[in-house]
Design a protein around this motif. Structure first.
Motif, mmCIF file in Angstrom:
data_model
loop_
_atom_site.group_PDB
_atom_site.id
_atom_site.type_symbol
_atom_site.label_atom_id
_atom_site.label_comp_id
_atom_site.label_asym_id
_atom_site.label_seq_id
_atom_site.Cartn_x
_atom_site.Cartn_y
_atom_site.Cartn_z
ATOM 1 N N PRO C 86 16.751 30.394 2.247
ATOM 2 C CA PRO C 86 16.130 29.143 2.226
ATOM 3 C C PRO C 86 17.306 28.103 1.668
ATOM 4 O O PRO C 86 17.127 27.012 2.194
ATOM 5 C CB PRO C 86 15.275 29.378 1.060
ATOM 6 N N GLU C 87 18.085 28.330 0.928
ATOM 7 C CA GLU C 87 19.176 27.569 0.450
ATOM 8 C C GLU C 87 20.042 27.013 1.351
ATOM 9 O O GLU C 87 20.291 25.672 1.629
ATOM 10 C CB GLU C 87 19.993 27.831 -0.848
ATOM 11 N N PHE C 89 19.340 26.767 4.669
ATOM 12 C CA PHE C 89 18.434 26.085 5.549
ATOM 13 C C PHE C 89 18.332 24.559 5.130
ATOM 14 O O PHE C 89 18.366 23.602 5.608
ATOM 15 C CB PHE C 89 17.025 26.659 5.486
ATOM 16 N N ALA C 90 18.156 24.635 3.645
ATOM 17 C CA ALA C 90 17.920 23.219 2.823
ATOM 18 C C ALA C 90 19.125 22.493 3.131
ATOM 19 O O ALA C 90 19.070 21.261 3.146
ATOM 20 C CB ALA C 90 17.315 23.485 1.446
ATOM 21 N N GLU C 91 20.232 23.142 2.661
ATOM 22 C CA GLU C 91 21.381 22.306 2.741
ATOM 23 C C GLU C 91 21.917 21.917 4.022
ATOM 24 O O GLU C 91 22.778 20.763 3.994
ATOM 25 C CB GLU C 91 22.681 23.177 2.335
ATOM 26 N N VAL C 95 15.458 22.470 7.879
ATOM 27 C CA VAL C 95 14.292 22.086 7.438
ATOM 28 C C VAL C 95 13.623 20.821 7.926
ATOM 29 O O VAL C 95 14.019 19.911 7.163
ATOM 30 C CB VAL C 95 13.779 22.496 6.185
ATOM 31 N N GLN C 96 12.939 20.517 8.834
ATOM 32 C CA GLN C 96 12.279 19.492 8.883
ATOM 33 C C GLN C 96 10.643 19.459 8.612
ATOM 34 O O GLN C 96 10.524 19.437 7.306
ATOM 35 C CB GLN C 96 12.273 18.988 10.280
ATOM 36 N N GLY C 98 9.105 22.074 8.448
ATOM 37 C CA GLY C 98 8.940 23.228 7.664
ATOM 38 C C GLY C 98 7.792 24.309 8.095
ATOM 39 O O GLY C 98 7.781 25.270 7.528
ATOM 40 N N THR C 101 9.828 27.342 9.398
ATOM 41 C CA THR C 101 10.894 27.631 8.543
ATOM 42 C C THR C 101 10.583 29.041 8.088
ATOM 43 O O THR C 101 11.581 29.977 8.020
ATOM 44 C CB THR C 101 11.264 26.853 7.569
ATOM 45 N N PRO C 102 9.351 29.517 7.247
ATOM 46 C CA PRO C 102 9.357 30.804 6.626
ATOM 47 C C PRO C 102 9.666 31.839 7.760
ATOM 48 O O PRO C 102 10.118 32.860 7.308
ATOM 49 C CB PRO C 102 7.901 30.786 6.103
ATOM 50 N N VAL C 105 13.327 32.038 8.587
ATOM 51 C CA VAL C 105 14.231 32.516 7.422
ATOM 52 C C VAL C 105 14.049 34.051 7.452
ATOM 53 O O VAL C 105 14.929 34.716 7.260
ATOM 54 C CB VAL C 105 13.552 31.962 5.886
ATOM 55 N N TYR C 137 16.877 23.398 16.945
ATOM 56 C CA TYR C 137 17.543 24.595 16.722
ATOM 57 C C TYR C 137 19.127 24.535 16.114
ATOM 58 O O TYR C 137 19.699 25.400 15.511
ATOM 59 C CB TYR C 137 17.561 25.658 17.645
ATOM 60 N N LYS C 139 20.672 22.768 13.571
ATOM 61 C CA LYS C 139 21.073 22.925 12.281
ATOM 62 C C LYS C 139 20.271 24.409 11.728
ATOM 63 O O LYS C 139 20.811 24.878 10.791
ATOM 64 C CB LYS C 139 20.473 21.794 11.632
ATOM 65 N N ILE C 141 20.792 27.121 13.335
ATOM 66 C CA ILE C 141 21.832 28.071 13.874
ATOM 67 C C ILE C 141 22.827 27.843 12.820
ATOM 68 O O ILE C 141 23.353 28.871 12.260
ATOM 69 C CB ILE C 141 22.173 27.838 15.336
#
Lengths: 287, 779, 154
Positions: C86-87, C89-91, C95-96, C98, C101-102, C105, C137, C139, C141
């Motif tokens: 998750p970090e 993905f956030a960085e 995540v737009q 979201g 996203t789960p 992940v 996709y 970001k 990847i």
């Protein structure tokens, strides 16, 4: 979702499973469940889960590869066995559905479900794969996948046990699917396999070719004319061009593609596949 | 250029971790005891009159609490378009009607104790339909003998615009600058072509969902996956005759919108159920319903003509005739139509004679609505290709051509004034135009000249696979000038944090983060000091919503003004504490200090505490609203390199470079993300997306297994570049918009590359292999 | 009826109807981090781990997995004490909205557990059943690559 009152059975042996099936109408065998859920059928009264049965294996036995019915596509993809016929099957199922679905779709379920867009059958037909199943009277039968498709048996009444692939030496093969995007249900699926036969003078030729396409009218078609044409021949670009004249299949047009286009695409992918095999026919000298 | 401390910096999206760990709540994640679940009975026919509707068998089913239909819901005409008031979209819809106008139109809803019972009950409602001949081919909508989709007498336009439902005409726009006919006649070079674009779906991964309940003060609370909470409140209030003050609309996290959730579709049903029964209720549409019965992109047929000088390609006369299919209802029909012209025609502003004739017509097909790009997508498919044809005929290079003829800073276009959002537009001279930078940067990175030369002989080579490159230039807008309004409220807390309350609706774009960065820049404190709360009609001030590429530009400006007011108050208190006049104070990192004696400083926390508890006490707080006078366009140049398999008709995108001028990107990573998402959507729009209907008008590919969109495996190599362009003087810290523009590029860029590769044109999107093959064999 | 399941490492009694999908059962029992996007196995927002393998919970009948380890994205956090993915993905800006996203992940986690240094192609293949309309996709990847590097260093 299915009927909320559905009854679940968790047998531990094949015999128990078949007994439940025999005694309960509108009850289905359940492996991964993806096919059953797609039917959304409210008629299903019971489900017999097969996960406790000893049907999850991929193993080599003598001159065969045996794949248990509850093995998933992902398990097939991950097996460490390296036999060519298994490699061919891997090639076919590794593109089916999506990663998520491949983790759930089973060999047995696919054989029963047999949707027209299945990625499995052209390859199994090419390889001359067999399967064994248990009937309601508990007898075990073995037949080829082709016979299984052709036979008018009520598929939901059989318990698939395993698929048996022959181990073939010098197997050359390719599998092609035509889709709009990667994760899609193929318009058609084409599989080719043959023996690479060494001739005198160090040349190689095609032996016992098998070419099957699914997604056509009446589910599948063996491209027998092309097989005959190519058999015993050395593959080169000229032969490939010629061979295309012997490729024919009957397609149904749909909203995405016309029948004519599907045939054109079939030929094109067939040609690409054969071209990819060309390096196998480079003369290596007679040693 | 000015060095910023908190904007132009890729701050991590403030809700990213919460979303990625599944903590963040979407509408469907809220629950209440005693909830009723709704299911919608939809018309199986494209066009039918309901002779009789009998809901009694459904009511008898155990667990069914209510059934609503035209029989027990008063008829109030409205538009589902979540636009400002009065809406430019016609009031041509009632919540329930006796005439159903597309296969999927609402007939009745059932409220039951469980979702399953509600669905089961649908089968028990007996409806006797008189099936009418549907209008499925919108090109025939204006024919004398065409079925009339809206024969009702109470449909009306809310603003003085052409609206003739008796002729299936939902909207019309006619504009002429100069004299097209004369200039066209006198031009020695002429090109003409007709372009067609498909009906497509937004495909937000979260389906449209709404929930309602009565709070402890007997007020109606609606939680909804909406882009426009304030419009939801206004429209629901009107339909159900509930005062706006009795309604609260909450926007939680939203699972994608792209325009699809700028429509008031599900909210009236939960509001109605809860208001009538007093019980909480929820409606979550199935994916099939999202495809069939929410909104789509308008299909267009556009005929364009250009009269030009063959020597240098100077265009003397340009005409655009657009026929827009709005489907069964006219939501956004007028404004999307207007935008197909207003966002394209000013790009080459030296053209003196321009005519635009646009008609939006009804049909018995799914309802079109707002969709990222909003008419510009369709417009650029035609415009971008026609200009390329002119360039091709006059033998120039597209990069040079656009550099020469495109609009420049300090210039305007008569189109800005001529075409607005339904009515007249706003005259505008552009302060910044970064298109030349986009073109130069893109040509360099893409190696345009080299590739163009390399592939110049492809079209008449005998090769099976032909390569080519294509270019398209674009502009969009930033908010709707003099119409849209945004506001912000901010208060300070004693730890130096701030509650930032905005009506601006973060639907996944990251606007909460961007707005915090803008406030942080003004107050020079860390963005994480801002507790952003977006969109609760009770607790945040009004904002028109997340549409028209407006949030950063418009809501950002409101936040900036608001923060500036807060800063004044902070300095005032600082001055009192430090005993130094305000003008001698400066700020840095959440501190106020004396400009000449930087060691004399005081923290924001102490300032707030002082203001709260010490002397001349008050709450440091401010509010601000903003309406824009201009809509400064972002610009973009897109470069595509493709390979066409002339045997199979398959097109492969080999390289794609998108260069954008969005003024100052407040958050570059989030801005890039907007471009990337829009691009991939645009590429799949160009290549595969399309609605398929049967001969009776029922949608066939109404699920993801049939209506395919790209997965990670399908994306071609794309490179996204934001040019370091001039800050726009009217945008917050120089920002312009970025959310929509990129979706307009792929279809014309790929089509232009196709023309380069093959010498043929693709006039109809998507470019299916069969269409490609037939283009290849065309003359 | 109530049945015992193992969710996120804990034995829990979930109420369900025997014809329900795992997705429905999980959501109805409060595991709202499992998202519902299409209910036909096409979008991947309902992804959970089943004995460590990523699967679409909407295509699974809950009763058939009552003896298996079910992990949602929240369980991933507890189980490993890791929030590396998750970090990442956030960085990276992956995540737009979201909503997907789960699932993304979890698919990424399943990939990286079996293949700590995947190629770009392998990343794309592992995510082929998780669709996203916001990010394109690119970001995502990038995020998986970053997570792979970080997990490798741990």
């Amino acid at each position: 979702m299915l009927n909320r009152e559905i009854k679940w059975y968790f047998p531990e042996t094949e015999e128990e499973a078949v007994a439940v099936k025999r005694e309960n109408v509108d009850t289905l065998y359940h492996a991964g469940g993806t096919g059953i859920l797609r039917t959304k059928s409210q008629k299903i009264k019971g489900l017999i889960d097969l996960s406790a049965l000893d049907l999850n294996y991929i193993k080599k036995e003598g001159n065969t590869i045996r794949i248990g019915a509850t093995s998933t596509y992902s398990q097939i993809c991950k097996t460490s066995l390296t036999e060519a016929s298994l490699q061919m099957l891997k090639g076919a199922v590794s593109r089916a559905g999506s990663t998520l679905l491949r983790n759930r779709i089973t060999m047995g379920g696919s054989l029963i479900d047999a949707p027209y867009w299945s990625d499995l059958f052209s390859t199994l037909l090419c390889l001359g794969a067999h399967l064994t199943y248990r009937r309601l009277d508990l007898t075990v039968e073995t037949c080829t996948v082709k016979e299984f498709l052709d036979r008018r048996l009520k598929k939901e009444n059989v318990l698939i046990r395993e698929v048996i692939l022959p181990v073939k030496e010098d197997l050359i093969f390719f599998v092609r699917r035509f889709t709009r995007v990667f994760f899609d249900y193929p318009v058609f699926n084409l599989a080719f396999c043959a023996k690479r036969v060494k001739k005198k003078g160090g040349e190689y030729a095609i032996g016992e070719p098998a070419i099957f396409v699914t997604g056509v009218k009446r589910f599948y078609r063996e491209l027998t004319e092309a097989e005959e044409f190519i058999n015993n021949n050395i593959v080169d670009s000229r032969l490939i061009e010629e061979c295309m004249k012997h490729v024919d299949a009957e397609f149904t047009p749909d909203r995405n593609f016309g029948a004519e286009y599907k045939l054109l695409m079939l030929k094109s992918l067939f040609k690409d596949g054969l071209e990819e095999l060309l390096p196998n026919f480079i003369k290596t000298g007679d040693q | 250029m000015k060095k910023y401390r908190h904007v132009k910096y890729s701050e991590q999206k403030i809700d990213a971790i919460s979303l990625a760990t599944g903590e963040a709540l979407f509408t469907d994640d809220f629950t209440k005891p005693d909830m009723l679940y709704l299911a919608v009975l939809r018309s199986p026919h494209a066009f039918a009159r309901i002779r009789e509707l009998d809901d009694s068998p459904a009511r008898e089913l155990d667990g069914v609490v209510e059934v609503f239909s035209h029989k027990n819901v008063p008829r109030v005409m409205f538009t589902t378009a979540g636009q400002g008031y009065p809406e430019p979209s016609p009031y041509d819809k009632a919540l329930f009607d006796t005439l159903v106008r597309f296969a999927g139109d609402e007939v009745a809803i059932v409220a039951a104790e469980t979702e399953e019972i509600a669905r089961e009950a649908l089968n028990l409602i007996r409806v006797d339909y008189e099936i009418l001949t549907p209008l499925l081919d919108y090109s025939k909508a204006l024919n004398e003998d065409a079925p009339i989709v809206h024969p009702e007498k109470d449909a009306k336009a809310m603003i003085p615009v052409p609206f003739h439902p008796e002729k299936n005409l939902a909207a019309e726009v006619n504009v002429e600058v100069g004299n097209f006919e004369r200039a066209y006649k006198n031009s020695s070079g002429k090109v003409e072509a007709t372009f067609t674009t498909p009906i497509t779906s937004h495909c937000p991964i979260e389906p449209h969902t709404a929930m309602a309940y009565m709070d402890e003060m007997a007020r109606l609370v609606i939680i909804s996956s909406t882009q426009v909470p304030f419009h939801v409140r206004r429209i629901v209030s009107r339909i159900l005759d509930i005062p706006p003050g009795k309604i609260r609309v909450i926007k939680p996290r939203i699972g994608g919108g792209f325009g699809a959730k700028q429509e008031i579709i599900v909210e009236p049903f939960v509001a109605l159920t809860t208001w009538r029964t007093g019980r909480p209720s929820r409606l979550r549409l199935s994916r099939k319903e999202v495809f069939t019965s929410t909104r789509t992109r308008h299909g267009f047929t556009i005929t364009m003509k250009a009269g030009f000088e063959p020597e240098d390609g100077k265009i003397n006369a340009l005409s655009m005739e657009a026929l827009e299919n709005t489907g069964a209802y006219g939501t956004h029909s007028l404004t999307v139509l207007s935008n197909s012209a207003s966002k394209t025609l000013p790009l080459l502003n030296k053209i003196e004679n321009i005519v635009f004739k646009g008609k939006a017509v009804y049909s018995n097909l799914p309802v079109a609505g707002a969709y990222r790009g909003y008419g510009a997508t369709q417009g650029y498919f035609a415009y971008g290709q026609l200009i390329d044809m002119v360039i091709g005929e006059s033998g120039g290079d597209p990069v040079e051509y656009y550099l020469k003829w495109c609009i420049k800073a300090g210039e305007g276009s008569p189109i800005f004034r001529a075409i607005g959002e339904g009515t007249e537009g706003v005259e505008m001279t552009l302060d910044t135009v970064g298109l030349p930078e986009c073109l130069k940067k893109g040509a360099d990175v893409f190696r345009w000249q080299e590739k163009r030369n390399r592939y110049s002989g492809e079209f008449n080579s005998g090769r099976r696979k032909k390569k080519g490159v294509g270019l398209v230039c674009m502009m969009q807008g930033s908010a709707i000038p003099k119409i849209d309004m945004a506001s912000a409220y901010m208060k300070m807390n004693e730890d130096g944090s701030f509650n930032l309350k905005v009506g601006a609706t973060d639907i996944g774009t990251g606007s909460d983060t961007i707005l915090a960065q803008i406030a942080a820049e003004v107050l020079d404190t860390s963005p994480d000091k801002f507790i952003v709360h977006s969109s609760d009609t009770d607790h945040t001030p009004f904002d028109t919503g997340a549409y028209a590429s407006s949030t950063t530009y418009l809501s950002g400006s409101a936040v900036k003004k608001c923060a500036e007011e807060i800063l004044k108050q902070i300095k005032k208190v600082g001055s009192e504490i430090l005993e130094v006049p305000e003008k001698e104070l400066d700020i840095r990192d959440g501190m106020v200090f004396v400009s000449d004696e930087p060691h004399r400083m005081i923290g924001y926390d102490e300032i707030c505490t002082y203001a709260m508890y010490q002397r001349s006490q008050f709450q440091i707080q401010a509010f601000a609203s903003h309406v824009a006078d201009k809509s400064p366009p972002p610009f973009a140049a897109h470069f595509a390199e493709i390979e066409v398999d002339t045997e199979t008709g398959l097109i492969r995108v080999l390289d794609y470079v998108a260069v954008t001028d969005c003024g100052t990107p407040i958050n570059p990573v989030l801005a890039e993300g907007q471009v990337e998402g829009a691009l991939i959507n645009g590429i799949s729009y160009a290549l595969i997306e399309d609605y398929h209907f049967n001969e009776k008008g029922a949608l066939l590919n109404n699920r993801f297994s049939r209506y395919k969109i790209f997965s990670a495996m399908d994306i071609p190599p794309v490179r996204v570049i934001l040019v370091d362009s001039e800050p726009d003087p009217t945008g917050p810290f120089g920002a312009k918009s970025i959310a929509e523009i990129a979706i307009n590029g792929p279809a014309p860029a790929i089509a232009n590359a196709f023309a380069h590769a093959t010498g043929k044109r693709l006039y109809k999107a998507p470019f299916t292999p069969e269409r490609v093959l037939s283009a290849l064999t065309s003359k | 009826m109530n049945t015992l399941f193992t969710v996120n490492g804990r034995k829990v009694r979930l109420s369900l109807h025997p014809g329900q999908t795992l997705l429905r059962v999980l959501r109805d029992n409060g595991y709202t981090e499992v998202k519902c996007g299409c209910e036909e196995g096409e979008c991947g927002s309902c992804t959970v781990l089943l004995d460590g393998e990523a699967v679409p919970s909407c295509q699974i009948l809950a009763m058939s997995v009552r003896n298996r380890e079910i992990t949602t994205v929240k369980g991933l956090m507890d189980m490993d004490g890791t929030s590396v993915i998750p970090e990442a993905f956030a960085e990276t800006g992956a995540v737009q909205c979201g909503f997907c996203t789960p699932g993304m992940v979890l698919s990424s986690y399943a990939l990286l557990k079996g293949n700590p240094a995947p190629s770009e192609e392998e990343i794309k293949l592992a995510l082929d059943g998780n669709i996203c309309r916001c990010t394109g996709y690119i970001k995502i990847i990038e995020a998986v690559k970053l997570a792979a590097v970080r997990m490798g260093k741990k």
